[in-house]
Scaffold this motif. Sequence first.
Motif, mmCIF file in Angstrom:
data_model
loop_
_atom_site.group_PDB
_atom_site.id
_atom_site.type_symbol
_atom_site.label_atom_id
_atom_site.label_comp_id
_atom_site.label_asym_id
_atom_site.label_seq_id
_atom_site.Cartn_x
_atom_site.Cartn_y
_atom_site.Cartn_z
ATOM 1 N N ARG A 669 0.856 -1.185 0.000
ATOM 2 C CA ARG A 669 0.000 0.000 0.000
ATOM 3 C C ARG A 669 0.893 1.236 0.000
ATOM 4 N N SER A 670 0.544 2.206 -0.813
ATOM 5 C CA SER A 670 1.374 3.392 -0.937
ATOM 6 C C SER A 670 0.502 4.557 -1.396
ATOM 7 N N THR A 671 1.160 5.648 -1.703
ATOM 8 C CA THR A 671 0.510 6.760 -2.404
ATOM 9 C C THR A 671 1.219 6.895 -3.750
ATOM 10 N N LYS A 694 -5.106 12.139 1.106
ATOM 11 C CA LYS A 694 -4.206 11.195 0.464
ATOM 12 C C LYS A 694 -4.997 10.186 -0.349
ATOM 13 N N TYR A 696 -4.690 6.511 -1.663
ATOM 14 C CA TYR A 696 -3.920 5.296 -1.440
ATOM 15 C C TYR A 696 -4.138 4.325 -2.585
ATOM 16 N N CYS A 698 -2.822 0.226 -4.026
ATOM 17 C CA CYS A 698 -2.221 -1.058 -3.683
ATOM 18 C C CYS A 698 -1.738 -1.762 -4.941
ATOM 19 N N SER A 750 -7.117 1.386 -6.159
ATOM 20 C CA SER A 750 -7.497 2.426 -5.196
ATOM 21 C C SER A 750 -8.076 1.816 -3.925
ATOM 22 N N ASP A 752 -8.893 3.034 0.547
ATOM 23 C CA ASP A 752 -8.881 4.158 1.483
ATOM 24 C C ASP A 752 -8.290 3.705 2.803
ATOM 25 N N ASP A 753 -8.286 4.613 3.785
ATOM 26 C CA ASP A 753 -7.579 4.331 5.027
ATOM 27 C C ASP A 753 -8.429 3.600 6.056
ATOM 28 N N PRO A 777 -4.490 -0.708 6.520
ATOM 29 C CA PRO A 777 -4.047 0.696 6.606
ATOM 30 C C PRO A 777 -2.997 0.847 7.706
#
Length: 859
Positions: A669-671, A694, A696, A698, A750, A752-753, A777
Amino acid sequence: MHLAMSAASSLTLSGWRWRQYGEANEEWHQCMHDKPTTEIFTDLIDAKVIPDPFIDENERHVQWVGEADWEYACDFQYEADLSHSRQDLVFAGLDTVATVFLNDQDQILESTNMFHQHRVDVTGKLRPGLNTIRIVFKSALHYGRELEKKHGSYRAFSGENSRAHVRKAQYHYGWDWGPLLMTCGPCGEIKLESYASTLVDVFADARVSEDLHSASVNVSFEAILDQDVTANVTVTAPDGRVFHSKATLGSSTKESRGSVSLEINEPQLWYPVGHGPQIFYLVDVAIMNRDQIPLNRARKLVGMRRLRLVQHSLNGELGTSFFFEVNNKPVYASGSNWIPGHSFLTAMTSNDYASAVDRCLKANQNMLRIWGGGIYEHHALYEECDRRGVLVWQDFAFACAQYPCYPEFAATVKREAADQVKRLRQYCSIVLYAGNNEDYQIAEMLNLTWDRDDHSGDWTETNFPARTLYETHLPAVVAEYAPGVPYHPSSPWGGDGTTDRTVGDIHQWNVWHGSQEKYQLWDKLVGRFVSEFGMLGFPAAKSIRRYVTDPAQRYPQSRVLDLHNKADGAERRLGLYVLENLRVNSLDLDSWIYATQLIQGECLSFAVRSCRRQWKGPGQEYCGGQLIWQINDCWPVSSWAIIDFYGEKKMAYFMTMRDSAPLALGICRSTPELKKLKSPPPQILAPPHDLAPKNYICDVWAMNGTLRDAQAQIEIRLYDLATGVLREDKSIGVQPLLFNRTTELVEDMSVDDQTAVQAIMRDTRDGHVIARTSDWPQPLKYITLCSSPGVSVSVLDGKLEIRANAPVKGLVVSVVPDDRDVEFEDNAVDVFPNDVYTIIARGLRKDDKVHVRYYGSDF
C-alpha cells in the motif's frame, strides 16, 4: 618375515575432571557427565558452585569465572601395539589459552587459538596402562589485555577492545543479544590415534561441466606413512556405478600427499531444497601395504553441484546482481542468520542441530548464514544442511571490530583459516566464504584508511591492517583449499561503500538502527542481496517464566528483563516502533509481548515480501535473497530472533514463513507520490498534522519460487474494517505465474484508510487455498476495528478452524495451559469473513482449551 599389520586405532578421551588453577589445596571435581567435550561453566553449574547464569540476574554474579584460570585432566588407557609405529593426540579445538601436559612430565602443546586443530606426536611418551592428560586454561580476558598492552588498542563494538587480539568466539565477550560469559575448556574432541600409517585428510573436489553432463572428481589425500603404500580410491554413485583409481604414496617424507582424478558421465547432482534432490556419492579411500592389507581408510559422502555467484549487469538498473546459481538454476535465497545455538557450545547436541535445520525448513527457508562473531560450526550442522538441502553462507570468525594484523596475529589467522576450510570444504551446502562481519562498516565509522584504488595487497602499515587478512590471506586460503567456492571479502561488501544497494550485499539496519525508518518503507530499502535485517521482539511468556523466577519481576521494564535485553537503546527503539504503530491499552507483560511480536512480524513480513518482489526473472534479479537477523538465540533474551532460546516460535516466524513459501502473494500500500521514490523520503520537520487528503493505492503480486510455470485463481477482496462488510470484489480469475520469479498482478488499485485488502491464491483444479496475504491501513493505531468481529475457533483433533465476521489482525492461538506439547504448523494469522482458516496442530485434542488473542481484543 613381516609383522601382521593391524588397522589404525582411535580412542576418544572422556571422563574429565576440573579445578581452579593455582588455588592452594584445590580438590579435583569429577564432571557429572562422561561426554568427550566440556567447559567450565557447565561443570560449575552441574556442581552447584555457581547458579545458572541464564536465570534471573545470575549473569552478574558469575563474572569471576572468566577472570580465573582453570585446569582439566583426563585419564586414558594405552596398550602398545607392535605393529603401530606412531601415536598422536589429535585436538579438534581448545578454548582458548591452553597448555597441555602428558603424564605431568611433558608439555606437549601450547595453543592460543580456539579454532586451531592440532596433531601432536606422542610416540615414546605414553606409558603402558594408565596415562593422564592435563590442560591448563588461562583467562582469555587477561591474555587479551596483555596483548592489548603489547600491540596497542583496536576498537571493538560489542565486548571489550581486547577481544580483537584473541582468537576466541567473539560473542563470548557479550553482544547486543548475548551475555558476557567467558568460558573455557576442552570444547573439541581429543583422540588418541595409534597407527603405522594413516590418512589425515581426504578431499573430493568435484567440478561439474557447464552442460551438467560430466564431472571431473579430483580426490586428494594427505597421509603420514612409515612405509610405501597404495591408495585405492573408489567412488560409488547413487545409481550403483563404481569408479576406481589408485595411486602410490612413498614414505620418504613425514607427510605424503597424493591425488587421483576420475571422470563421471551424467553425474547425479545435489540441489538445494526446492530445486531438486539431495544426492550423494560415497568416496572411499584406503591405503594398503605391499601385501594389500588395509592400514587406514576414510569414507565421505560427497554431493556434486555446479556453483556460481552471479554478479552480472541488470536490465534498466545500476549495479550488478548478487545471487547464487546451482546447477545452472538461479536460486533465490530466503533464509536467516545463525548465531551459536548456546553460550556454552558443548551443551549442544546433534539433535539440537537437526531440530534447528528442521525449523529453518519449516519456515520455508533455504539458507543459513553462519555469522562471523560465533564459530566455525559443529559438523552436525553442516551435515544436516547437506542432507536437507539448506545452503550455507560461512563467515570467517571476525565481527564488528578493527582487527590487528601484526605478524603473529596474521600467522595464527592463516593457520586457523586453513584448518577450518580444510575441515569444512567437503560440505556441498557451503556456497560462500565471507571474510568477516561488518568490519568494513567499522572502518567507515572510524574513518580508517580504506583506499579502494589501492590494490597492493598489503595494508598492515595503515590503521586498517586487517584489510590484508580479508583481501589477501583469507582469499588465498580459500583458493588453495576450496577452489570451487566463491570468496567475498566481507559482509556487507560491494560498490561504493558498505551501504551501496546496487552492488554486493548489504545489512539493512535503517529500520531499528541507523535512520530508524518506518518499516512501512521497507520496499524503498531493498538491495541486491540483504544479508541482515531485523526487528526486536520479546520471547514467549512461557519462556520468560522459565528464566524470571520472581513473579514480581515479570513486567516489561523490570531489572531482570532489562538484563536479558542486551540491545543498546532497546527501550527507546522498541517503544518508538510500538507506539508509532499500535494502539496500546496496557503495558502488562502479556500485552507488551504481543505488541512487540506483532511489530516484529509486521516489519519482517513486509521486508521479505519487498525483497522477493524484486526477483523478476533473467536479467531482472534486482534482489537475490534476504536473510533475517536472526533465527535463534544463545540464551534466554529479548532479541531479534524469530525463535526464542527455548524453541518457542514468535509471531514473525509464522508470518515470514508464509511470505517465503514457494507460492506466495504480496501486497504493498502506498501513495502515487511515494511509489515513485526509490529511497525513503528525507526525514524533515513537518507540521504536527498533515491535513492534505491522500489517495492510497495497492499493488498485488505473486511469487512463484518453484521450477514450473503455474496457474492459479486469484481472489482480491476489499473489506470495511469497522463493519466487516465486503466493499468490493476485485478478483482477477486465473493467472499464469512464470517459474522462479515474481509476477505483477494488479497495480495502483485504489483503497482508502479504513479498508483492509485480502488476496487468496487457489488451485485451479480443486479450489484449495495455496496462499493468502492481506494489507491493512498503516499505522494500525489509527484504524477503527469492528467491536464484535465474531471470532470463533473450532478445536478438533489435530487441527483448528478459525472464522470471523470482520477482518481480524494477528490472531494468535495457544493451548491452555501452555505447557501442553502441541505444535502449531501456522499461527499469527489474519482472518477475514467468508474464509475458514485451518491450522494443523500436532498433539491437539478436541477437548483442549485454547486462548485466542488478536489486535484489538484487549481494547
